[in-house]
Design an enzyme around this catalytic site. Sequence first.
Site, PDB file in Angstrom:
ATOM      1  N   ASP A 522      26.748  31.939  -6.666  1.00 51.53           N
ATOM      2  CA  ASP A 522      26.792  30.384  -6.398  1.00 51.53           C
ATOM      3  C   ASP A 522      25.979  29.727  -7.634  1.00 51.53           C
ATOM      4  O   ASP A 522      24.792  30.098  -8.023  1.00 51.53           O
ATOM      5  CB  ASP A 522      26.543  29.852  -5.066  1.00 51.53           C
ATOM      6  CG  ASP A 522      26.812  28.267  -4.973  1.00 51.53           C
ATOM      7  OD1 ASP A 522      27.919  27.876  -5.268  1.00 51.53           O
ATOM      8  OD2 ASP A 522      25.750  27.480  -4.457  1.00 51.53           O
ATOM      9  N   ASP A 717      24.175  29.569  -1.044  1.00 46.55           N
ATOM     10  CA  ASP A 717      23.459  28.672   0.257  1.00 46.55           C
ATOM     11  C   ASP A 717      23.864  29.153   1.568  1.00 46.55           C
ATOM     12  O   ASP A 717      24.829  29.639   1.655  1.00 46.55           O
ATOM     13  CB  ASP A 717      23.867  27.282  -0.111  1.00 46.55           C
ATOM     14  CG  ASP A 717      23.486  26.423   0.896  1.00 46.55           C
ATOM     15  OD1 ASP A 717      23.412  26.461   1.952  1.00 46.55           O
ATOM     16  OD2 ASP A 717      22.482  25.561   0.622  1.00 46.55           O
ATOM     17  N   ASP A 721      27.825  27.927   1.790  1.00 48.16           N
ATOM     18  CA  ASP A 721      28.519  29.329   1.261  1.00 48.16           C
ATOM     19  C   ASP A 721      28.845  30.139   2.438  1.00 48.16           C
ATOM     20  O   ASP A 721      29.256  31.239   2.008  1.00 48.16           O
ATOM     21  CB  ASP A 721      27.864  29.961   0.299  1.00 48.16           C
ATOM     22  CG  ASP A 721      27.894  29.012  -1.080  1.00 48.16           C
ATOM     23  OD1 ASP A 721      28.877  28.400  -1.218  1.00 48.16           O
ATOM     24  OD2 ASP A 721      26.855  28.994  -1.896  1.00 48.16           O
TER      25      ASP A 721
END
Length: 821
Positions: A522, A717, A721
């Site tokens: 990410d 995260d 996520d």
Amino acid sequence: MNKPAESCDLCGLPLRYRQFTTTISDNTHRFCCMGCKQVFQMLMDATDSPDPESFRQTELFIKCREIGIIPKSEDELAERAQAMEPVAMPMPGKEHPASPPDNSTLSLTLRVDQMWCPACAWVIEEVLNKAPGMVSASCNFATDRVRCDYHPIITSPQKIIGIIEDLGYEASLPSEGREAKTRKTEIIRFIVSAFLTMNVMMLSFALYSGFFTELGRDSVYKLSWPIFVMASVVLFYGGRNIYRRALSGIFAAAFSMETLITVGAFTAYFYSIYGLVHASIHLYFDTSSMLITLVLLGKLLERRAKDEVQEDLANFFSLRPSKVRICSQDYPEGRYVDAEYLRKGDTFRVEENEILPADGLIVGGEGAVDESSLTGEALPVEKKGGDRIKSGSRVIQGNFTIKAEGIGTDSIVGQMITIMEQALGKKTPYEGKAERALQWFVPVVLTLAAGTGLVCLLLGLPVQESLVRAITVTVISCPCTLGIAIPMARVAGISLAGRKGILVRDFVSFEQAGRVDSFVLDKTGTVTEGQWSLSSVVPIGPLSEKELLALAASLEKESDHLIGVEIIREASRQRVELVTLEKVAVTENGISAVWDGKRVKIGSRRFLANEIKGSPNLPLLGSKPEHSLVFMSLAQRVCGVFIFGDEIKPTSTLGVKTLREAGYRVSLISGDDDLTTKTMAAEMGIEEAQGGRLPQEKAMYIAALQEQGHQVAMVGDGINDAPALVQADLAIAVHSSCHLGKEAADLTLMRGDPLQILDFIDLAKKVKSKVRQNLGCSFVYNLVSIPIAMSGLLTPLIAVSAMLLSSLSVTGNTLLLLKKD
């Protein structure tokens, strides 16, 4: 303020050499030495209504003067000044500057109760450092611990405990209580068993001389009965716990090594009683005694090795202080109470070398803290007013006044301890298979032992030799190596990961890390700093910047996302008042509500796609590729744009490069703008990048890679996520300010450094290697040793020694993991 004093406010000696001061309730007190200052502080804190005039008559003052904490005369005070060795010592808990201990010294850690302020810790530390035979002593008030390095020839733990108790405190070993008493009992049990077993062996050698010379019946009885009595004591006293575990296992159909030892020892014992009654010299009391004694020795050595493996975990679990200095109207400077009394919203103080008992917001003071126990990063972290600070951190410079926000199990260290305890309690699939194998292992071994004895009898071998072979088969097998191979590695792996600032939730992640061939990263907060700075607010319409900010902060006030946190922070900084909203709806890429009867929305370009199309002036708005845009609309038209900036972490590029060089496929995915995502990916050398992705679309991207045959690790995260992390084969969360318990990850990088991914991969390889070595050694040992025992090449004593060595080899092999790291 008081007028400057010309003499010490405690002992009355003149202040012509040195001067130490402290301020209590707006009164400044002056002292001739650090000893007087600390003792004065102790006496002030000891009662609710202290009277400094009476301090010289207290028992503490008299005792401290006797042992040299407080100078007896001006001559003694002058000698201290001339020697340039003031009484001032390092702060309690700080490493002592004395020379490091050599091989002739021992270390000792004690728990000390009845300390009511840091001055108590200082006095204990000072007195111990003056004691004969003491190399160094360090006392930490927050954790109630004293650590000493001492010369065992000159002093002893009992003398050290006595010195502390003479000062009026209670000292004991940290584990003292049921566990310590159990350990002491085990040592005594072993010593008694070993002493009696040596005598049994000595008399047995005399009895065995009957094989070479003629021994009369009376001589045999005189040698046999003392052997019988001593062996009985060893068997029923020394082996008591072994039999209890064996019986419990039999009733629960959970057989273990204790079952085999019990069967072997009692078989030899009862056969020997039969021989004793018939005046035979074919007695095996020495065998049964030695079996028990060697098992007791092996368990003591194994416990010591396990303690070393668990030492890091014990140190981590001790990060929760037992005391806290809470500030109140009655005690504005703070008063120490039990940490359990601390509540959310309370204000507390911490000073140098104290450990924070709770997460909080710094409302006063500045300095530096050591977060290495939480993050693995040894560099000090500067903190000032307005910053947030984590529980478990140690203050290394300055002092802080803090408003408690996360306490107990809700604090960072509390959450970490809870997660680590859960991880230690989980069993892997391999462990479950090993335990199921153990259910059959012991019955099979007992069947082989009985079969061996029966076949030997059918082949015409003497009863004694057949029995010895059966006992040898029984005691040589080692189910313990199968049982402890994985649990020992799990404890060591989780402990080492914690040392590196990696919080492991599931031990399976060590196994899974070796299968991963692709990493999906990410962007925000993972490869970038995640410290979104609001560069500018661009109004497009009638609303001003402050009105846009007020509206945005009202929409984002319940948000955990980094963008929302930054908007709220900026609104607070500008002291913007929030507005009242209705019908607030939170979606994956934006928030909408009703304000003053009109629909208001804030979010990504995708969330406001229709509104953006109806705003002709918007395309004229430009921004740098690394900037991120958040749009706001009012009544179906864009009314403002928030421009954010974020920077790539210094270690991200190196981490990505190392992963790619190691052969891993690396891609970047983000909910942020596609252009921004691809620009940052190019800077880090990532070829595959996708932006503007919702959480479910991130999960779909990972699923697509898995369909192509890839084993995928998702790094992102722990909350935003979550779908992607759940879909991934290995879920790695980067710790932010969110609650650890909400993260859907197998492990968490507490430092948030991408290089920690490489640390974990390297550690996972080592842990997997140890697990395979342990299981392999266990399998090979049992496969080879049992047939050898059946052949009659070994005696029961050699067999039980081999069994214990195999068990210790698994423990020792795991211990090497800690020593080498």
